[in-house]
Design an enzyme around this catalytic site. Structure first.
Site, PDB file in Angstrom:
ATOM      1  N   LYS A 192       0.790  -0.930   0.034  1.00 37.27           N
ATOM      2  CA  LYS A 192      -0.113   0.007   0.045  1.00 37.27           C
ATOM      3  C   LYS A 192       1.042   0.922   0.524  1.00 37.27           C
ATOM      4  CE  LYS A 192      -1.085   2.991   3.054  1.00 37.27           C
ATOM      5  NZ  LYS A 192      -1.374   3.887   1.365  1.00 37.27           N
ATOM      6  N   GLU A 265      10.672   1.315  10.909  1.00 38.42           N
ATOM      7  CA  GLU A 265      11.408   2.719   9.724  1.00 38.42           C
ATOM      8  C   GLU A 265      10.537   3.728  10.091  1.00 38.42           C
ATOM      9  OE1 GLU A 265      14.537   1.534   9.569  1.00 38.42           O
ATOM     10  OE2 GLU A 265      13.956  -0.614   8.900  1.00 38.42           O
ATOM     11  N   CYS A 299      13.751  10.840   6.034  1.00 35.14           N
ATOM     12  CA  CYS A 299      14.040  10.796   7.617  1.00 35.14           C
ATOM     13  C   CYS A 299      15.931  10.135   7.999  1.00 35.14           C
ATOM     14  CB  CYS A 299      13.883   8.787   7.006  1.00 35.14           C
ATOM     15  SG  CYS A 299      14.303   8.076   6.662  1.00 35.14           S
ATOM     16  N   GLU A 397       9.920  16.191  14.621  1.00 38.07           N
ATOM     17  CA  GLU A 397      10.941  16.273  13.289  1.00 38.07           C
ATOM     18  C   GLU A 397      10.259  17.188  12.506  1.00 38.07           C
ATOM     19  OE1 GLU A 397       9.407  12.617  11.683  1.00 38.07           O
ATOM     20  OE2 GLU A 397      11.344  12.046  10.531  1.00 38.07           O
TER      21      GLU A 397
HETATM   22  P1  NAD Z   1       2.958   8.006   7.233  1.00 30.51           P
HETATM   23  O1  NAD Z   1       2.911   7.601   8.967  1.00 30.51           O
HETATM   24  O2  NAD Z   1       1.551   9.501   8.265  1.00 30.51           O
HETATM   25  O3  NAD Z   1       2.166   7.459   6.523  1.00 30.51           O
HETATM   26  C1  NAD Z   1       2.859   6.734   5.938  1.00 30.51           C
HETATM   27  C2  NAD Z   1       2.406   5.554   5.359  1.00 30.51           C
HETATM   28  O4  NAD Z   1       1.065   4.805   6.407  1.00 30.51           O
HETATM   29  C3  NAD Z   1       1.006   6.157   3.932  1.00 30.51           C
HETATM   30  O5  NAD Z   1       1.557   5.557   3.329  1.00 30.51           O
HETATM   31  C4  NAD Z   1      -0.169   6.223   5.157  1.00 30.51           C
HETATM   32  O6  NAD Z   1      -0.880   6.533   4.250  1.00 30.51           O
HETATM   33  C5  NAD Z   1      -0.344   5.341   5.779  1.00 30.51           C
HETATM   34  N1  NAD Z   1      -1.125   4.881   7.148  1.00 30.51           N
HETATM   35  C6  NAD Z   1      -1.186   6.677   7.615  1.00 30.51           C
HETATM   36  N2  NAD Z   1      -2.094   6.262   8.246  1.00 30.51           N
HETATM   37  C7  NAD Z   1      -1.831   4.991   9.295  1.00 30.51           C
HETATM   38  C8  NAD Z   1      -2.962   4.113   9.796  1.00 30.51           C
HETATM   39  N3  NAD Z   1      -3.189   4.471  10.793  1.00 30.51           N
HETATM   40  N4  NAD Z   1      -2.440   2.562   9.720  1.00 30.51           N
HETATM   41  C9  NAD Z   1      -2.121   2.329   8.426  1.00 30.51           C
HETATM   42  N5  NAD Z   1      -1.102   2.655   7.000  1.00 30.51           N
HETATM   43  C10 NAD Z   1      -0.844   4.143   7.631  1.00 30.51           C
HETATM   44  O7  NAD Z   1       3.808   8.989   7.303  1.00 30.51           O
HETATM   45  P2  NAD Z   1       4.180  10.418   6.829  1.00 30.51           P
HETATM   46  O8  NAD Z   1       4.096  11.616   7.324  1.00 30.51           O
HETATM   47  O9  NAD Z   1       3.321  10.668   5.058  1.00 30.51           O
HETATM   48  O10 NAD Z   1       5.968  10.072   6.171  1.00 30.51           O
HETATM   49  C11 NAD Z   1       6.846  10.433   6.330  1.00 30.51           C
HETATM   50  C12 NAD Z   1       7.068   9.464   8.202  1.00 30.51           C
HETATM   51  O11 NAD Z   1       7.983   8.894   7.398  1.00 30.51           O
HETATM   52  C13 NAD Z   1       8.100  10.939   8.504  1.00 30.51           C
HETATM   53  O12 NAD Z   1       8.572  11.214  10.212  1.00 30.51           O
HETATM   54  C14 NAD Z   1       9.915  10.299   8.511  1.00 30.51           C
HETATM   55  O13 NAD Z   1      10.850  10.722   9.155  1.00 30.51           O
HETATM   56  C15 NAD Z   1       8.933   8.514   7.815  1.00 30.51           C
HETATM   57  N6  NAD Z   1       9.970   8.027   7.509  1.00 30.51           N
HETATM   58  C16 NAD Z   1      11.054   7.043   7.804  1.00 30.51           C
HETATM   59  C17 NAD Z   1      11.831   6.423   7.112  1.00 30.51           C
HETATM   60  C18 NAD Z   1      12.762   5.330   7.812  1.00 30.51           C
HETATM   61  O14 NAD Z   1      13.398   4.372   7.091  1.00 30.51           O
HETATM   62  N7  NAD Z   1      13.437   5.361   8.863  1.00 30.51           N
HETATM   63  C19 NAD Z   1      12.166   6.535   5.824  1.00 30.51           C
HETATM   64  C20 NAD Z   1      11.011   7.726   5.609  1.00 30.51           C
HETATM   65  C21 NAD Z   1      10.274   7.284   6.174  1.00 30.51           C
END
Ligand code: NAD
Length: 528
Positions: A192, A265, A299, A397
């Protein structure tokens, strides 16, 4: 800001993609006929990119059912055959890079070299695991219970169907690179992608299928995370999540209820330590990459800098000068060093953090404002001084092109302040190689780069990558990054004598014999 920023404001604006490509990619989503659709728009100029289905829990059910059927045949194929397909995927990614980079840029608004960075990462991950999977997965002889009498072998079986939930910031590599080891281990995948970036994930899936991956083995569902996450977790055998710490906690609870494994992650507030014995020019260049790659929406990018007093007054002006000369712009050319933010929501967070810090006394050394003349979602690369606890920017962040610089007495204070956070994803130290390597293990972060911002540790694909503290659970890359998708099984064959009293032996005698044996084994060098 200098006029360099203005010079790039007239670069070609983001072009909508070929409608035939968009339709073909949307056709890869598993959705029943007649589903509602959702549109994605380019951050560069707001142009409509295309529509994908808004999947429902029923579509997730169907995707997992198809994946489960395909997985059985896939797991029966030799590992070497699976590896050949992933190596063809590596070649296709490099060969088709123009189209893949166009899709990635149009959908995220990032600069082309940042899009290339993730394409290269996806290719290198495929190469690494295609070359190393046979070694990681092969059945391995282990020390048996009774040396010489117990033949013990460790096997690794696929979990079955692995769910992957990925974010928008690196939508190519984070959609497929964690799936690659899962596939090589014999699993099927249901992905997804983030709702803002479905087409980048889909073009990678199309290349996997062109490389020879069975079409049904890699399912994609598109839609909102809170809608599709729960039904996915209800059905899959393992979940790989990349995204925010907030969502990671929700997902962890859901996985715990089903007692399935998961790997997360999550976010970071990554520190950079600039020590007195650093190479100033290299550190300035490295800091620009570390802080502003993908407009800071990375990230592992740096959001806090701790600079040793002895070098602060030379480093900070040189860094600010270099940031002011950064080339910012939109479009598909290679010229801009930094592109757009991805969404209004992201722009709002950046503005809020900077405005809050300034209102509470922080000083803007450069940047600090949006750039609507370049595009609705552009924000200048920003350096702030005088940031302190109590400002949102210091603790949370930002995930944008903003870094706070702080003067510290010495390396010890730099380490202490670097560790003063709930996060522990990545850190960067600039010093002599020897001193940097000595200090690195004192930093509470899953990866620490010495004389590099993030890329050296990330691209060391043979070594684990992930977060300590609130930055994650589990690891990607290396042995851990593939064995987490396996059920480990120990098969022990006992010969000649039982692991227990031999027939007719008194139990007390048996205990005495075992006590003598235990003492002898402790002194036997080849028994661990
Ligand atoms: P997010 O958690 O809002 O979304 C990430 C994914 O999760 C998306 O596909 C979203 O649709 C899905 N999602 C959202 N709510 C959900 C739920 N309740 N149940 C299941 N899936 C759900 O994150 P974001 O803000 O879009 O992305 C940025 C974040 O990701 C930042 O905090 C960044 O640091 C982190 N990130 C971490 C890494 C790593 O390798 N550690 C890499 C990239 C991004």
């Amino acid at each position: 800001m200098t006029s360099t920023l203005d010079r790039t404001s007239d670069t070609t604006s983001g072009s909508p993609l070929d409608p035939a490509l968009v339709a073909r990619l949307a056709g890869l989503v598993t959705a029943a006929e007649g589903r509602a659709t959702q549109s994605s728009y380019s951050p560069f100029d707001g142009a409509l990119i295309g529509d994908v289905p808004t999947c429902t829990p029923e579509d997730v059910d169907e995707a997992v059912r198809r994946a489960r059927t395909a997985q059985v045949r896939w797991a029966a194929r030799p590992v070497a055959e699976r590896c050949r397909i992933l190596l063809r995927f590596h070649d296709l990614l490099l060969a088709e890079q123009k189209q893949v980079l166009d899709v990635t840029q149009v959908e995220t608004g990032k600069a082309r070299h940042n899009a290339f960075e993730e394409l290269a990462d996806a290719a290198m991950t495929a190469r690494y695991y295609a070359h190393s999977a046979p070694r990681h997965l092969k059945a391995t002889r282990r020390q048996g219970a009774v040396p010489g009498l117990t033949k013990t072998v460790e096997h690794h079986h696929p979990k079955g169907v692995v769910g992957v939930i990925s974010p928008w910031n690196y939508p190519l590599t984070l959609a497929v690179s964690d799936a690659v080891p899962a596939l090589l281990a014999g699993n099927a995948v249901v992905l997804k992608p983030d709702a803002q970036t479905p087409f980048t994930a889909l073009i990678a899936v199309e290349l996997l299928v062109r490389a020879g991956l069975p079409r049904e083995l890699f399912q994609v569902v598109t839609g909102a995370g809170p809608e599709l996450g729960p039904p996915m977790i209800e059905r899959v055998d393992y979940l790989m999540f990349t995204g925010s710490t907030r969502t990671g906690r929700i997902i962890a609870e859901q996985c715990a209820r089903r007692l399935i494994g998961f790997s997360a992650e999550l976010g970071g507030k990554n520190p950079m330590l600039v020590l007195a014995d650093c190479d100033l020019d290299k550190t300035v260049e490295g800091a620009v990459r570390a802080c502003f790659s993908n407009s800071g929406q990375l990230c592992i990018s740096v959001e806090r800098m701790y600079i040793e007093d002895a070098v602060y007054d030379r480093f900070v002006p040189a860094f600010v000068d270099r940031v002011q000369r950064m080339r910012i712009g939109s479009g598909l050319g290679w010229e801009p060093e930094m592109g757009s933010l991805v969404s209004k929501a992201q722009l709002d967070v950046v503005r809020r953090h900077v405005d809050d810090a300034v209102a509470k006394g922080a000083r803007v050394l450069t940047g600090g404002r949006p750039r609507p003349d370049l595009g609705a979602l552009f924000y200048e690369p920003t350096v702030l001084e005088g940031v302190s606890d109590g400002m949102e920017l210091m603790r949370d962040e930002t995930f944008g092109p903003v870094v706070a610089v702080s003067r510290v007495r010495d390396a010890d204070e730099a380490v202490e302040r670097a560790n003063d956070t709930c996060y522990g994803l990545n850190a960067s130290i600039w010093s002599s190689a020897k001193r940097g390597a000595e200090i690195a293990p004192r930093i509470q972060a899953g990866t620490v780069n010495v004389n590099e911002g993030y890329a050296a540790a990330w691209a060391s694909h043979d070594s684990p990558m992930g977060g300590m503290k609130d930055s994650g659970v589990g690891r990607r890359h290396g042995r851990e990054g593939i064995l987490k998708y396996c059920e480990s099984q120990t098969v022990a064959v006992q010969r000649l004598l039982p692991v227990g009293p031999i027939p007719g032996m008194a139990l007390e005698r048996y205990a005495k014999v075992m006590t003598v044996a235990a003492r002898a084994l402790k002194k036997t060098p080849f028994v661990t």
